[in-house]
Design a protein around this motif. Structure first.
Motif, short mmCIF file in Angstrom:
data_model
loop_
_atom_site.label_atom_id
_atom_site.label_comp_id
_atom_site.label_asym_id
_atom_site.label_seq_id
_atom_site.Cartn_x
_atom_site.Cartn_y
_atom_site.Cartn_z
N TRP A 42 2.27 0.22 11.28
CA TRP A 42 1.31 -0.86 11.51
C TRP A 42 1.02 -1.69 10.27
O TRP A 42 0.71 -2.89 10.36
CB TRP A 42 0.00 -0.29 12.06
N TRP A 43 1.12 -1.08 9.08
CA TRP A 43 0.73 -1.72 7.82
C TRP A 43 1.46 -3.04 7.57
O TRP A 43 0.95 -3.93 6.88
CB TRP A 43 1.00 -0.73 6.69
N SER A 44 2.65 -3.20 8.14
CA SER A 44 3.40 -4.42 7.89
C SER A 44 2.67 -5.66 8.40
O SER A 44 2.95 -6.78 7.95
CB SER A 44 4.79 -4.34 8.52
N TRP A 45 1.70 -5.48 9.29
CA TRP A 45 0.94 -6.59 9.86
C TRP A 45 -0.43 -6.76 9.20
O TRP A 45 -1.30 -7.44 9.75
CB TRP A 45 0.74 -6.39 11.37
N ARG A 46 -0.64 -6.16 8.02
CA ARG A 46 -1.98 -6.16 7.41
C ARG A 46 -2.54 -7.56 7.22
O ARG A 46 -3.74 -7.78 7.43
CB ARG A 46 -1.91 -5.44 6.06
N HIS A 47 -1.71 -8.54 6.83
CA HIS A 47 -2.21 -9.90 6.60
C HIS A 47 -2.64 -10.56 7.90
O HIS A 47 -3.72 -11.15 7.99
CB HIS A 47 -1.12 -10.74 5.92
N GLN A 48 -1.80 -10.45 8.91
CA GLN A 48 -2.13 -11.09 10.20
C GLN A 48 -3.27 -10.37 10.91
O GLN A 48 -4.06 -11.00 11.62
CB GLN A 48 -0.88 -11.12 11.09
N LEU A 49 -3.36 -9.07 10.73
CA LEU A 49 -4.42 -8.28 11.36
C LEU A 49 -5.80 -8.84 11.00
O LEU A 49 -6.65 -9.06 11.88
CB LEU A 49 -4.30 -6.82 10.94
#
Length: 310
Positions: free
Chosen positions: A52-59
């Motif tokens: 999940w961490w790969s989406w940290r910016h969009q999250l």
């Protein structure tokens, strides 16, 4: 040597970690923004050898824009359950459909990178009543990808060597996890821009990916998706899946693609309009295969605009 515990992916930040039961297993989901079902739901799906961490910016950015944003660890990854079966296109779509319902929603926008994007295509086709729109990062329609691999020598050369290397039993698992998961970092380096590789954020992303792939069972489960994608081509379930996927989608589709992606070539995306006539292609200059991490502001802006127009 002590292997990382699944709980190590529960990284602190401006988000909430949740356990959600759906489709018979427990999913680790990370949520930001409004928690009530009245807010529009956006589900973020990661790619191979990731979490999940790969989406940290969009999250966080989409949450600030007012969306209930949820990044999940796919079946077998991170702190999600790792059952022995279910790494096929049908079950992946059922997993996401079950998650949407378990969160109390009747529809969602799905955003996926690479293999996560293939799950977006599958869920939108097999559960159209639950999917409002889809956005994809470096993820062509599965039929377009298969045809391009068969017909386009450049795409075949880019994808097949690693794909075929994942097919034997056990050896690929050892290759992914040895040397503290160094193969996960090599994947990032081989498919991303030099500018990102030279940044401090790349070092953190690589360290996180290396740790996550060493979680017991994660490498095997991630490889099982790759093995089903290959072996099912000659089995009835794979033929049924591709037949089911051969439908025209009328929902909005955004395709984000790094124009320096060496793994999924832009020419492969050309045929996607056959299955998504309303598809909008958004190139990201200078970005490789991980545009959402390499150029997060531009990708987030494209997603925000796409969601607002929906």
């Amino acid at each position: 040597m002590t292997l990382p515990d699944p709980s190590t992916v529960r990284i602190d930040g401006p988000w909430r970690h949740r356990d959600v039961r759906a489709n018979g297993i427990r999913f680790h989901a990370v949520e930001a923004g409004p928690s009530d079902p009245g807010a529009p739901l956006v589900v973020l799906l990661h790619g191979f050898a990731d979490f999940w961490w790969s989406w940290r910016h969009q999250l966080t950015a989409l949450a600030e824009a007012g969306y209930r944003t949820v990044a999940m660890d796919l079946r077998g990854y991170g702190d999600t359950d790792k059952p022995p079966r279910g790494y096929d296109g049908w079950t992946s779509a059922d997993d996401v459909a079950g998650l949407i319902r378990a969160l109390g929603h009747t529809e969602a926008t799905l955003v996926g990178h690479a293999d996560g994007g293939l799950v977006c295509w599958a869920t939108a086709t097999l559960h159209p009543q639950l999917v409002r729109s889809i956005a994809l990062v470096s993820s062509p329609h599965p039929i377009a990808l298969r045809r391009s691999v068969l017909r386009n020598r450049a795409q075949r050369s880019a994808l097949l060597p690693s794909f075929l290397s994942y097919q034997p039993p056990w050896r690929p698992e050892r290759a992914l996890t040895r040397d503290d998961g160094a193969a996960a970092e090599r994947l990032l380096r081989s498919r991303s821009s030099l500018q990102w590789q030279q940044s401090e954020e790349f070092a953190e992303a690589a360290a996180r990916a290396r740790s996550a792939i060493q979680i017991p069972g994660a490498a095997h489960c991630g490889l099982e998706y790759q093995r089903w994608a290959f072996r099912s081509q000659w089995r009835p379930d794979g033929k049924r899946f591709m037949t089911a996927m051969d439908q025209v989608l009328t929902l909005p589709v955004l395709q984000i693609h790094g124009d320096a992606d060496p793994f999924v070539l832009r020419s492969t995306l050309r045929d996607d309009t056959r299955w998504a006539p309303s598809r909008h292609l958004h190139p990201v200059p200078g970005a490789g295969h991980y545009a959402h991490e390499e150029r997060p502001d531009e990708v987030t802006a494209a997603l925000t605009d796409f969601l607002a127009r929906r």
